[in-house]
Scaffold this motif. Structure first.
Motif, PDB file in Angstrom:
ATOM      1  N   ILE A 194       0.883  -1.168   0.000  1.00 14.82           N
ATOM      2  CA  ILE A 194       0.000   0.000   0.000  1.00 14.82           C
ATOM      3  C   ILE A 194       0.913   1.207   0.000  1.00 14.82           C
ATOM      4  CG2 ILE A 194      -1.651   1.371   1.326  1.00 14.82           C
ATOM      5  CD1 ILE A 194      -2.879  -1.250   2.304  1.00 14.82           C
ATOM      6  N   VAL A 195       0.729   2.051  -1.011  1.00 16.98           N
ATOM      7  CA  VAL A 195       1.528   3.267  -1.126  1.00 16.98           C
ATOM      8  C   VAL A 195       0.630   4.427  -0.713  1.00 16.98           C
ATOM      9  CG1 VAL A 195       2.969   4.688  -2.617  1.00 16.98           C
ATOM     10  CG2 VAL A 195       2.778   2.218  -3.054  1.00 16.98           C
ATOM     11  N   THR A 196       1.103   5.227   0.242  1.00 11.40           N
ATOM     12  CA  THR A 196       0.305   6.295   0.832  1.00 11.40           C
ATOM     13  C   THR A 196       0.964   7.650   0.647  1.00 11.40           C
ATOM     14  OG1 THR A 196       1.403   6.070   2.972  1.00 11.40           O
ATOM     15  CG2 THR A 196      -0.586   4.726   2.607  1.00 11.40           C
ATOM     16  N   THR A 197       0.164   8.690   0.827  1.00 10.55           N
ATOM     17  CA  THR A 197       0.672  10.057   0.813  1.00 10.55           C
ATOM     18  C   THR A 197      -0.207  10.922   1.695  1.00 10.55           C
ATOM     19  OG1 THR A 197       1.451  11.866  -0.612  1.00 10.55           O
ATOM     20  CG2 THR A 197      -0.667  10.875  -1.192  1.00 10.55           C
ATOM     21  N   ASP A 198       0.334  12.028   2.144  1.00  7.87           N
ATOM     22  CA  ASP A 198      -0.448  13.051   2.842  1.00  7.87           C
ATOM     23  C   ASP A 198       0.324  14.356   2.755  1.00  7.87           C
ATOM     24  OD1 ASP A 198      -2.556  14.205   4.165  1.00  7.87           O
ATOM     25  OD2 ASP A 198      -2.069  13.373   6.130  1.00  7.87           O
TER      26      ASP A 198
END
Length: 175
Positions: free
Chosen positions: A36-40
Motif C-alpha cells: 500500500i503506497v500512501t501520501t499526505d
C-alpha cells in the motif's frame, strides 16, 4: 521475436509488441509483493495498492513504484511530494482490496482501517507492515498509462520477520 504460449512459440510481426491483453495475461503469471503506497500533505490523503515497486539504489537509498496516471492518488502524491511504500503481510488482504478501490471508500475513508502512524515525511505508515519505506519524491515520469515515481528514502520501519503477501495468477498468495 516469438512469444511462448502454453509451451508453443507464437510469432509476433517484427517491430510489433504483443497486444495489451496478452501482456497483462503474461504479467499475471509473475509473482509480486503487495504494497500500500500512501501520501499526505497539502493535497490531502491518498493511497493505492501496488505490486510494481523496486529498489533503485542503496546509497543513497532510493525506490520506485508505478501508479496509473488516472488514479485519484497520483496527483496527490505529486503535489504532496511524499509517499510511503508499506509492504503487506497475508493478514492485510482486506486492506489491500480497500486500497485497490474495491468497495465504496473515499481516499480518506481507506485509512479508517489499519493502524497508522507517521515517520519523517508525514505519509501514513502501516504499523503492522513487513517493511515501510518513507520517501520524498525526486522524480515523476509519465510512461505509457502510468507514472513512475522515484523516491529518496528518508526513513524505514519494520517489525519481526513475517510472511509477505504476494499477488500472482490474479489472486493473493503467501510467501
Amino acid at each position: 521475436m516469438a512469444e511462448i504460449f502454453d509451451g508453443a512459440a507464437i510469432a509476433a510481426p517484427v517491430g510489433h509488441a504483443p497486444d495489451s491483453a496478452r501482456f497483462r495475461e503474461a504479467m499475471s503469471r509473475v509473482a509480486a509483493s503487495v504494497h500500500i503506497v500512501t501520501t499526505d500533505g497539502p493535497a490531502g490523503l491518498g493511497g493505492i495498492t501496488a505490486t510494481s515497486m523496486a529498489s533503485i539504489s542503496a546509497d543513497p537509498p532510493m525506490l520506485l513504484f508505478c501508479i496509473n496516471k488516472v488514479s485519484a492518488s497520483a496527483g496527490r502524491m505529486i503535489e504532496n511530494g511524499v509517499f510511503c511504500i508499506n509492504t503487506l503481510t497475508p493478514e492485510h488482504r482486506e486492506l489491500a482490496d480497500v486500497f485497490a478501490g474495491r468497495g465504496d471508500h473515499t481516499l480518506e475513508q481507506r485509512f479508517a482501517r489499519g493502524d497508522w502512524r507517521r515517520l519523517s515525511t508525514g505519509a501514513p505508515v502501516l504499523n503492522a507492515a513487513v517493511a515501510s519505506f518513507d520517501c520524498r519524491l525526486v522524480e515523476a515520469k509519465e510512461v505509457g498509462t502510468h507514472i513512475v515515481m522515484i523516491g529518496l528514502v528518508e526513513a524505514v520501519a519494520y517489525g519481526p520477520a513475517a510472511h509477505s503477501l504476494a499477488y500472482v495468477h490474479r489472486g493473493y498468495r503467501t510467501l
